[in-house]
Motif scaffolding. Structure first.
Motif, PDB file in Angstrom:
ATOM      1  N   LEU A 121       0.890  -1.341  -0.042  1.00  0.00           N
ATOM      2  CA  LEU A 121       0.067   0.047  -0.100  1.00  0.00           C
ATOM      3  C   LEU A 121       0.741   1.218  -0.075  1.00  0.00           C
ATOM      4  O   LEU A 121       0.404   2.246  -0.255  1.00  0.00           O
ATOM      5  CB  LEU A 121      -0.849   0.057   1.183  1.00  0.00           C
ATOM      6  CG  LEU A 121      -1.916  -1.153   1.286  1.00  0.00           C
ATOM      7  CD1 LEU A 121      -2.934  -0.981   2.609  1.00  0.00           C
ATOM      8  CD2 LEU A 121      -2.890  -1.188   0.244  1.00  0.00           C
ATOM      9  N   LEU A 122       2.165   1.113   0.404  1.00  0.00           N
ATOM     10  CA  LEU A 122       2.761   2.333   0.315  1.00  0.00           C
ATOM     11  C   LEU A 122       4.062   2.315  -0.999  1.00  0.00           C
ATOM     12  O   LEU A 122       4.554   1.406  -1.216  1.00  0.00           O
ATOM     13  CB  LEU A 122       4.002   2.137   1.542  1.00  0.00           C
ATOM     14  CG  LEU A 122       3.318   1.664   3.149  1.00  0.00           C
ATOM     15  CD1 LEU A 122       4.485   1.496   3.829  1.00  0.00           C
ATOM     16  CD2 LEU A 122       2.439   2.709   3.446  1.00  0.00           C
ATOM     17  N   TRP A 123       3.599   3.502  -1.514  1.00  0.00           N
ATOM     18  CA  TRP A 123       4.395   3.695  -2.796  1.00  0.00           C
ATOM     19  C   TRP A 123       5.824   4.442  -2.467  1.00  0.00           C
ATOM     20  O   TRP A 123       5.788   5.203  -1.849  1.00  0.00           O
ATOM     21  CB  TRP A 123       3.708   4.632  -3.825  1.00  0.00           C
ATOM     22  CG  TRP A 123       2.536   3.974  -4.263  1.00  0.00           C
ATOM     23  CD1 TRP A 123       1.643   3.074  -3.398  1.00  0.00           C
ATOM     24  CD2 TRP A 123       2.258   3.827  -5.469  1.00  0.00           C
ATOM     25  NE1 TRP A 123       0.531   2.821  -4.183  1.00  0.00           N
ATOM     26  CE2 TRP A 123       0.694   2.930  -5.485  1.00  0.00           C
ATOM     27  CE3 TRP A 123       2.687   4.201  -6.733  1.00  0.00           C
ATOM     28  CZ2 TRP A 123       0.033   2.551  -6.934  1.00  0.00           C
ATOM     29  CZ3 TRP A 123       1.934   4.012  -7.999  1.00  0.00           C
ATOM     30  CH2 TRP A 123       0.897   3.017  -7.947  1.00  0.00           C
ATOM     31  N   ARG A 124       6.744   3.724  -3.101  1.00  0.00           N
ATOM     32  CA  ARG A 124       8.297   4.470  -2.920  1.00  0.00           C
ATOM     33  C   ARG A 124       8.509   5.180  -3.974  1.00  0.00           C
ATOM     34  O   ARG A 124       7.796   5.130  -5.013  1.00  0.00           O
ATOM     35  CB  ARG A 124       9.105   3.158  -2.720  1.00  0.00           C
ATOM     36  CG  ARG A 124       8.908   2.443  -1.302  1.00  0.00           C
ATOM     37  CD  ARG A 124       9.358   1.154  -1.252  1.00  0.00           C
ATOM     38  NE  ARG A 124       8.664   0.377  -0.393  1.00  0.00           N
ATOM     39  CZ  ARG A 124       8.893   0.378   0.955  1.00  0.00           C
ATOM     40  NH1 ARG A 124       9.759   1.167   1.499  1.00  0.00           N
ATOM     41  NH2 ARG A 124       7.846  -0.175   1.739  1.00  0.00           N
TER      42      ARG A 124
END
Lengths: 244, 190
Positions: A121-124
């Motif tokens: 869910l976390l975009w880098r």
């Protein structure tokens, strides 16, 4: 390969990762305690699952069959009087131990799955996959198997080439070995694909390939691959050192 | 080099993390800023976490510690909209076979293919190849037994992928059992 019927990726309707997964499923289904489970009791269910499958693909399901054999063996032992001492590692105990360990693996997998979900869910700054691709390559030693894979690729390519009839020449491994050593002394390394594609005939490729394999086996040479499917470089093995 | 002004620290760290593709080691930042006191550094970070990023619903980024470093990542609740905007398909998740293989390697490293296959009860060549390709595992050496089989261990990418700082953050097997037992406990005493 005799896999015409089963070629391609297989989708199983009732999917189990393997025999252990199936066994755990049956144990849970029967509300048994894994430590006190009587494997002989679920043997019948296990076998009926195998029977219910239409056609068994030996290369994919040999593990299921092997566990079936173990289960039958355990069952047959349980029918016989027991002269053995209880200290002995019976196949039943072994299988139960493997099952307990496998249950832990399933738990860890579940946990990793949850962690993966949270992280996805976390975009880098860069998408993970791209990140992987752009990484520096580490040099990996290649197995004889990988070398063979590339070899067959090249032979296939050669098959389609037009050859002029040349009186056959006899190649020997000893001569090839000398030739390879001279080449290595001159240029430091050999690019495997490049080297083989320059050779004249399939016969010469075969001899060169066996020479290389023999020399790698004797630790005279070392084969290294830069990327997973990249070219293979061959070096002299200075001191036949092994990684720890 | 001019000494970095303290009030400038926060801005610089934010900028560094914005530009970097990979997690940045806190030690490197501390050295550059000339901070030797870890508490002082942590104070700057928590200011950043609280005031700038976490407390405000109007901000899209947050500070993430993974793979032994610091990184700016987007907030989880923005996931769906980001996917829509960039027209990205559902991110590919690892298969169960890969996860099981990874579980064994993570907890037993270094492990050989035979050990993995035995524990899973299935040949695990496929998942090992897949994990190598994804750089979640690597070969760290060879086991000194006949055949010299390759030994596999997890990589820094493994930590980043699962949001771990280091391997010690993985729960121990005992903790794990408790965790699941609590979850699976039927509500007998309600």
């Amino acid at each position: 390969m005799m896999e015409t019927e089963f070629s391609g990726y297989q989708v199983q309707t009732e999917f189990f990762e393997g025999p252990l997964d199936l066994l755990l499923h049956l144990i849970r289904k029967n509300k048994m305690n894994i430590i006190e489970v009587r494997l002989s009791q679920i043997t019948a269910e296990y076998l009926s699952y195998l029977e219910g499958k239409r056609g068994i693909n030996p290369s994919r399901e040999s593990e299921f069959l092997m566990t079936a054999a173990t289960l039958i063996y355990i069952k047959s032992r349980s029918l016989l009087p027991k002269p053995e001492n209880p200290e002995e590692e019976s196949p039943e105990k072994q299988l139960i131990h493997t099952l307990i360990e496998y249950e832990k693996i399933q738990k860890i997998s579940k946990m990793l799955r949850d962690m993966e979900y949270t992280e996805l869910l976390l975009w880098r700054r860069l998408e993970m996959n791209e990140n992987f691709v752009n990484r520096e390559y580490e040099l990996k030693e290649v197995s004889a198997f990988q070398l063979a894979e590339i070899f067959f690729d090249i032979v296939k390519k050669k098959e389609y080439e037009q050859f002029l009839e040349i009186p056959s020449k006899n190649y020997s491994i000893a001569k090839k070995q000398e030739e390879i050593l001279t080449l290595l002394a001159a240029s430091g390394y050999i690019d495997f694909s490049e080297y083989v594609s320059k050779l004249d005939s399939v016969e010469e490729i075969v001899v060169s390939f066996f020479t290389l394999l023999e020399m790698i086996k004797r630790h005279m040479l070392i084969a290294v691959q830069e990327t997973l499917f990249g070219t293979i470089s061959i070096f002299r093995n200075e001191a036949s050192k092994l990684e720890n | 080099m001019d000494p970095v002004l303290p009030n400038h620290h926060l801005a610089l760290i934010e900028a560094l993390l914005f530009v970097s593709k990979e997690p940045v080691e806190p030690g490197r930042i501390m050295e550059y800023l000339g901070i030797s006191d870890i508490d002082e550094f942590e104070k700057i970070l928590s200011t950043m976490e609280k005031e700038l990023l976490l407390d405000h619903a109007e901000r899209g980024l947050m500070l993430k510690r993974s793979g032994g470093g610091l990184q700016l990542v987007t907030k989880p609740d923005l996931h769906e909209e980001l996917k829509e905007f960039f027209t990205v398909k559902q991110a590919t998740k690892l298969t169960i076979a890969s996860l099981e293989t990874l579980s064994i390697i993570a907890y037993r490293q270094p492990a050989t293919l035979t050990e993995i296959s035995l524990m899973r009860g299935v040949n695990s060549t496929g998942p090992v190849k897949n994990l190598l390709q994804k750089k979640l595992i690597k070969i760290t050496g060879r086991k000194q037994v006949p055949g010299l089989p390759a030994l596999y261990a997890t990589t820094p990418e493994f930590l980043i992928y699962f949001g771990l700082n280091d391997l010690s953050e993985l729960p121990s097997l005992e903790e794990l059992t408790e965790l699941f037992e609590e979850k699976e406990q039927p509500s007998l005493f309600k």
